[in-house]
Design an enzyme around this catalytic site. Structure first.
Site, PDB file in Angstrom:
ATOM      1  N   ARG A 113       0.800  -1.392   0.311  1.00 10.03           N
ATOM      2  CA  ARG A 113      -0.082  -0.422  -0.405  1.00 10.03           C
ATOM      3  C   ARG A 113       1.110   1.390   0.340  1.00 10.03           C
ATOM      4  NH1 ARG A 113      -3.296   0.516   5.262  1.00 10.03           N
ATOM      5  NH2 ARG A 113      -3.876   2.398   4.249  1.00 10.03           N
ATOM      6  N   ASP A 142      -0.200   5.731   1.258  1.00  8.50           N
ATOM      7  CA  ASP A 142      -0.605   6.422   1.586  1.00  8.50           C
ATOM      8  C   ASP A 142      -1.516   7.036   0.841  1.00  8.50           C
ATOM      9  OD1 ASP A 142      -0.902   4.670   4.160  1.00  8.50           O
ATOM     10  OD2 ASP A 142       1.225   5.192   4.799  1.00  8.50           O
ATOM     11  N   TYR A 181      12.431   3.472  -3.043  1.00  3.98           N
ATOM     12  CA  TYR A 181      11.173   4.618  -2.196  1.00  3.98           C
ATOM     13  C   TYR A 181      12.244   5.759  -2.424  1.00  3.98           C
ATOM     14  CZ  TYR A 181       7.233   2.347  -0.637  1.00  3.98           C
ATOM     15  OH  TYR A 181       6.359   1.146  -0.358  1.00  3.98           O
ATOM     16  N   ARG A 238       9.159   7.554   5.247  1.00  2.00           N
ATOM     17  CA  ARG A 238       8.852   8.597   5.951  1.00  2.00           C
ATOM     18  C   ARG A 238       9.286   9.426   7.428  1.00  2.00           C
ATOM     19  NH1 ARG A 238       2.216   9.305   5.285  1.00  2.00           N
ATOM     20  NH2 ARG A 238       3.079  11.373   6.612  1.00  2.00           N
TER      21      ARG A 238
END
Length: 252
Positions: free
Chosen positions: A49, A51, A109, A196
């Site tokens: 997933r 966000d 990422y 993050r």
């Protein structure tokens, strides 16, 4: 026939990839498009997933559908039916044992930071910081996070307790790009909010608000309360999902 699809999307106006009750998830839009193509309900499975507000350049999902439509047929039909900020990049026929999530071996990422305050097109796609950043301090912090660790301190407090917290990060590169800084993460996989939160502590180190040693203490604590930093979703991109074994680079 099972199909592997690679999709890119601008996440800023969506409630995340996963289907949502109180918001629009990208998964829902793809499944509705496939239902129109196949003429029956379709469920897709993604590599993971993302966000609300997070973007993707190389998210991967799989689905099962009639072989007669073919790779090009699914590609063209999906891109006709989906909004312009969700683009299918590739559709490939794969073996039935392929699984977008469980077959994945690595992920990349990127987190993008900018010091360009007056560009109105940056705010949905980069994280603006007004303090100058010490790249060397950020790289020192990144070196601490590389390797195989229990990342409990850098995960969502609501994460399923049965889910393993140990992940391997092959590399973290801090790369200046004009007025931007790109942090590139490559690893076996990442916990929810992990990238993050790691980006936020590297920014804090670059700003001089914490020392690299503070990052080491957070990591070693293995405590979900040890790190209170979390960078905004707008700067985060899922760039690539790898399905081949990755060999970490050996130190020289």
């Amino acid at each position: 026939m099972r199909y592997k699809a690679t999709v890119a999307y601008d996440g800023h106006r969506y409630a995340g990839f996963q289907k949502q009750i109180n918001g629009t998830g990208i998964q829902s839009l793809i499944e509705k498009a496939l239902e129109k193509i196949i003429k029956e309900p379709v469920s897709i499975t993604a590599s993971g997933r993302t966000d609300a507000g997070v973007h993707a350049l190389g998210q991967v999902f799989h689905f099962d559908g009639p072989e007669k439509i073919g790779e090009r047929g699914y590609y063209n039909a999906l891109n006709t039916l989906l909004p312009k900020d969700i683009r299918i990049l590739k559709v490939e026929a794969v073996s039935n044992d392929f699984h977008a999530r469980f077959s994945a071996r690595s992920k990349r990422y990127d987190y993008v930071i900018t010091t360009e305050r007056d560009n109105p097109f940056s705010y949905n796609y980069k994280h603006f910081v007004w303090r100058s950043l010490d790249l060397e301090k950020m790289r020192q912090g990144a070196a601490i996070l590389q390797g195989t660790h229990d990342f409990t301190s850098f995960s969502n407090a609501q994460i399923d307790p049965r889910k393993p917290r140990t992940k391997t990060i092959y590399s973290i590169d801090v790369i200046p790009e004009g007025k931007d800084i790109r942090i590139v993460y490559r690893g076996t996989g990442f916990l929810r909010y992990q990238v993050r939160m790691m980006s936020a502590v590297l920014i804090a180190a670059g700003e001089g608000r914490i020392a690299p040693d503070d990052i080491a203490r957070m990591l070693e604590a293995r405590d979900k309360h040890a790190c209170r930093f979390n960078a905004p979703a707008c700067g985060l991109y899922l760039v690539e999902v790898g399905y081949e074994e990755v060999q970490p680079e050996k130190p020289e």
